[in-house]
Motif scaffolding. Structure first.
Motif, mmCIF file in Angstrom:
data_model
loop_
_atom_site.group_PDB
_atom_site.id
_atom_site.type_symbol
_atom_site.label_atom_id
_atom_site.label_comp_id
_atom_site.label_asym_id
_atom_site.label_seq_id
_atom_site.Cartn_x
_atom_site.Cartn_y
_atom_site.Cartn_z
ATOM 1 N N ASN A 1 -6.911 -6.814 9.594
ATOM 2 C CA ASN A 1 -5.653 -7.540 9.678
ATOM 3 C C ASN A 1 -4.877 -7.387 8.376
ATOM 4 O O ASN A 1 -5.388 -7.710 7.300
ATOM 5 N N LEU B 1 -1.485 -8.404 6.313
ATOM 6 C CA LEU B 1 -0.362 -9.324 6.185
ATOM 7 C C LEU B 1 0.712 -8.639 5.356
ATOM 8 O O LEU B 1 0.496 -8.325 4.189
ATOM 9 N N TYR B 2 1.866 -8.366 5.982
ATOM 10 C CA TYR B 2 2.975 -7.719 5.284
ATOM 11 C C TYR B 2 4.036 -8.761 4.961
ATOM 12 O O TYR B 2 4.505 -9.484 5.851
ATOM 13 N N LEU B 3 4.423 -8.828 3.691
ATOM 14 C CA LEU B 3 5.420 -9.788 3.225
ATOM 15 C C LEU B 3 6.665 -9.046 2.757
ATOM 16 O O LEU B 3 6.630 -8.319 1.761
ATOM 17 N N ILE C 1 0.575 -8.184 10.686
ATOM 18 C CA ILE C 1 1.199 -9.499 10.814
ATOM 19 C C ILE C 1 2.331 -9.528 9.792
ATOM 20 O O ILE C 1 2.097 -9.369 8.598
ATOM 21 N N ALA C 2 3.558 -9.694 10.264
ATOM 22 C CA ALA C 2 4.729 -9.622 9.386
ATOM 23 C C ALA C 2 5.646 -10.815 9.662
ATOM 24 O O ALA C 2 6.607 -10.710 10.423
ATOM 25 N N PRO C 3 5.344 -11.966 9.051
ATOM 26 C CA PRO C 3 6.155 -13.153 9.310
ATOM 27 C C PRO C 3 7.555 -13.029 8.704
ATOM 28 O O PRO C 3 7.757 -12.320 7.725
ATOM 29 N N LEU D 1 2.707 -19.744 3.368
ATOM 30 C CA LEU D 1 1.988 -18.567 3.847
ATOM 31 C C LEU D 1 0.478 -18.802 3.819
ATOM 32 O O LEU D 1 -0.238 -18.451 4.764
ATOM 33 N N TYR E 1 -1.906 -18.660 7.110
ATOM 34 C CA TYR E 1 -2.744 -17.477 7.340
ATOM 35 C C TYR E 1 -4.130 -17.515 6.707
ATOM 36 O O TYR E 1 -4.912 -16.589 6.904
ATOM 37 N N LYS F 1 -6.874 -16.892 9.287
ATOM 38 C CA LYS F 1 -6.552 -15.858 10.279
ATOM 39 C C LYS F 1 -7.268 -14.529 10.009
ATOM 40 O O LYS F 1 -6.881 -13.512 10.532
ATOM 41 N N ILE G 1 -7.329 -12.476 7.421
ATOM 42 C CA ILE G 1 -6.487 -11.459 6.797
ATOM 43 C C ILE G 1 -7.359 -10.658 5.832
ATOM 44 O O ILE G 1 -8.090 -11.233 5.018
ATOM 45 N N VAL H 1 -3.168 -7.900 1.808
ATOM 46 C CA VAL H 1 -1.764 -8.303 1.801
ATOM 47 C C VAL H 1 -0.957 -7.177 1.151
ATOM 48 O O VAL H 1 -1.384 -6.587 0.156
#
Length: 159
Positions: A2, A4-6, A28-30, A44, A48, A51, A53, A56
């Motif tokens: 997983n 996480l893209y910020l 996952i890109a909120p 964040l 997450y 989740k 992750i 990142v």
């Protein structure tokens, strides 16, 4: 895996870059409203932390958030021109562990006129911890925006 893209300030993950990341795992890109949420990092983390992750990845403001989030979540990070030293919007920085137990990889553009690379290097030097592995790659012609080919190469090298 997983991922996480910020994204950065007023940004989003472009489809071409999402495709690159999806070769390595679930992305996952909120959507993050940095201007109206001065506690974006805590938000964040709360959203997450449970989740699963694995890494990142962040750019600019997302790189700033990713730097601190990687320490909170104890996961590796890949950061493009992270706004570590200064930001145009107010953000609360939570207290984090001194290291993330993993590597933090940073790609800096020497020609970035939005996030000063010298300020970023100074910040890293001021907060350097011998236990925190940090790999810094400075690209002499790179500006603030990360071209597709640079992104692809950095992500491939990171994974």
């Amino acid at each position: 895996m997983n991922i996480l893209y910020l994204h950065g300030l007023n940004g989003s993950l472009k489809p071409e870059k999402r495709n690159i990341l999806e070769a390595y795992g679930t992305v996952i890109a909120p959507s993050i409203d940095y201007q109206n949420n001065s506690n974006a990092i805590s938000w964040l983390y709360d959203s997450y932390a449970n989740k699963s992750i694995d890494v990142v990845i962040g750019s600019s403001m997302g790189g700033f958030a990713g730097f601190h989030l990687s320490k909170l979540m104890q996961i590796p990070a890949l950061l493009f021109n992270p706004a570590l030293a200064a930001r145009s919007v107010e953000q609360q920085t939570p207290i984090t562990p001194s290291n993330n137990g993993n590597n933090i990889s940073i790609v800096l553009g020497a020609k970035d006129n939005v996030v000063d690379p010298k300020g970023t290097l100074h910040y890293i030097g001021e907060h350097l911890n011998a236990e925190q592995p940090i790999a810094i790659k400075i690209l002499p012609l790179l500006e603030h925006r990360i071209p597709f080919d640079v992104f692809k190469e950095a992500v491939g090298g990171f994974f």
